[in-house]
Write a protein that holds these residues in place. Sequence first.
Motif: not given
Ligand code: AMP
Length: 399
Positions: A198-200, A204, A222-223, A226, A240, A295-296, A321-324, A326, A354
Amino acid sequence: MSIRYIDEIDDLRGKKIFMRVDFNVPLDEHQNITEDTRIRAVLPTINYALDFNAKVILASHLGRPKGERNAKYSMAPAAMRLSRLIGKEVRLAPDCIGEEVTKLLDTMQPGDVVMLENLRFYPGEEKNDPDFARALADHCDIYINDAFAVSHRAHASVEAITQFVPVVAAGFLMKNEMNYFEKAMKNPIRPLVAILGGAKVSGKLEVLESLCSKVDKIVIGGGMAFTFLKALGYNVGKSLVEEELLPTALKTYNMAREKGIKFYLPIDCVVADRFNPAAETKVTTIQEIPEDWMGLDIGPATVTLFTEALQNAKTIIWNGPMGVFEMDAFSRGTFAMVAAVANSYALTIVGGGDTDVAVHRAGEYAKISYISTGGGAFLELLEGKKLPGIRVLEENGHK
Ligand code: AMP
């Protein structure tokens, strides 16, 4: 105290059942439902009640109407879809409380189904207002909560209402969620692996800390990876990073290592020159992320590493997810992990909005042991929190 479930209630025949469900389904611009998993997930409970000729009153929220009536957030599309799924008329009430609703509910015959209008048309719902809860409770003899995805919210239809109904229990969706969660976290067959993405990182870290006392391995993608990589001294370019969380991330990493947990982070990633589906992309090791790139997605070497780390797993839980994913260009890592999890010989539990979308898109949902319907609720359970909606079911289930 344990939760009481709908199949433990002595007599449902002809009773008015208020069923809190989560029909917060995605809609397109023409109010068509684009994904109805949440409605299908509750069918076993609705059908069970109908088999006993109960009068079924369904209540849900949809979207964020912020305490005001708004046709855009009407439950009408959900009522229509449910009607098609159960092959039975589902009447939409003009509101969720009030005289007209009471009149309509008084005309219900055994085996009838009524869908109340959006609970969040009233501010009392999100405020857990006892008066609003009492008005909802007026409709019923039995209260059933089958909305796991909102059970981390102390809202009137989830929490306060349970004080005003004589019989309180949970549905089969809730039963599944609780059973699988217990299998994974209370008495897991080991090794137990947690995959987080996921993103952040924010939101978490508490989960990670709690997982540190339970799991054998942690896999981070995922994000959020980083922030950890930067905390460990890597230059991650424009990826991110939550700067303010760097010290905490490092502390969590060290804590996990001290406990002997195997902590896996990406070793390569797909980088892009901008956050855009048409961006220039390339694969690079974590040590060579260019200054201006981000890194995406996880890279192919990381997919191999993570897949290998899952080889001896007996229980896997996965959130994020492991990356973006979408965007096509950054979806491969997530889909490769879906395949790795689906083909593992483990009990596999996937949770979080997600992640379940990714599993469905990859067409692998039949190979996952359980896909949780809860995002925030699933994470809070992993954190070891007592969810308000679950607590009141435990407290009031045997009154
Ligand atoms: P979350 O709601 O924290 O589970 O984040 C889900 C979102 O994380 C998804 O919409 C992804 O597009 C985003 N995501 C995953 N990997 C990355 C990345 N490396 N950089 C930015 N966003 C990311």
